[in-house]
Design an enzyme around this catalytic site. Sequence first.
Site, PDB file in Angstrom:
ATOM      1  N   ALA A 123      45.126  41.444  50.365  1.00 36.74           N
ATOM      2  CA  ALA A 123      44.373  40.322  50.917  1.00 36.74           C
ATOM      3  C   ALA A 123      44.612  39.006  50.195  1.00 36.74           C
ATOM      4  CB  ALA A 123      42.881  40.660  50.871  1.00 36.74           C
ATOM      5  N   ASN A 188      40.233  45.887  44.756  1.00 34.01           N
ATOM      6  CA  ASN A 188      41.596  46.237  44.372  1.00 34.01           C
ATOM      7  C   ASN A 188      42.456  45.000  44.145  1.00 34.01           C
ATOM      8  OD1 ASN A 188      41.919  49.169  44.240  1.00 34.01           O
ATOM      9  ND2 ASN A 188      41.274  49.138  46.365  1.00 34.01           N
ATOM     10  N   HIS A 218      39.262  34.760  48.527  1.00 29.58           N
ATOM     11  CA  HIS A 218      39.787  35.083  47.210  1.00 29.58           C
ATOM     12  C   HIS A 218      40.387  33.814  46.613  1.00 29.58           C
ATOM     13  CE1 HIS A 218      39.612  39.321  48.557  1.00 29.58           C
ATOM     14  NE2 HIS A 218      40.071  38.832  49.690  1.00 29.58           N
TER      15      HIS A 218
END
Length: 265
Positions: A123, A188, A218
């Site tokens: 991601a 992760n 993120h």
Amino acid sequence: MTGSVALIGYGAIAQAVCAAAAVDTTLGLRQVLVRAGKTASVQQSLGQSIQAIESIDQLRDDTALVIECAGHSAVHQFGSAILAQGIDFAIVSAGALADDVLHQALADACVSGNARLQILAGAIGGIDAMAAAGPALQNVVYTARKPPLSWSGSPAEQTHDLNQITTATAIFEGTAREAAQRYPKNANVVATVALAGIGFDRTVVSLMADPQARGNSHEIVASGGGYDLRYATKGAALASNPKTSALTAHSVIRAIRGQAPGLIV
């Protein structure tokens, strides 16, 4: 295509990948490894072009790449054996490598099998630049923001009432190693950032429950050696699993496409 591809797991990520492979058969996805007793039901969902199997002994002879989409336990259970057979192994659950013993076992299997272990970006963006600058970096901070209920089923439920969070709240602050071990289903990405940059114990992580968040975001801020790197990635979650970014599934699809002849970017 130099060989066929297999997936481990048939959760939300793998299902999205299989749906793409059903439309584009040139991807070369041929098998999905699932738990014993699940092959019949999964096979019915897969159709005819992809085979459900329940053991790595059933992998096709031409298998060139196996991609893990099933969590840390799958990396532990299958990684070394796959690599030792000379089959490349790509993983979504990079957080499993916070276990130094497993990390070393996989590295040894890469050598004995002359195979590659690939960490998928999942991601997050900017991992290529992070990895290039990694030896020179001095500081790396990773921040994740998700809607509060996206942290359901995680340790955050033990410390916060997720239904009552009304402002952006840090549910975890610590190292990448701690985050990867405590939030294996949610974080992760932190392990990928750590492996690309300055390691599990020097990478600083903040996990935020933010009611204003739309999807999962993120952010990486890294500096050192004359570099000032800042990357932000925001993407929708998979409809079938709000803990997982849809971009992760596309990262798996990109890895599969990378096995085919032609231009790779």
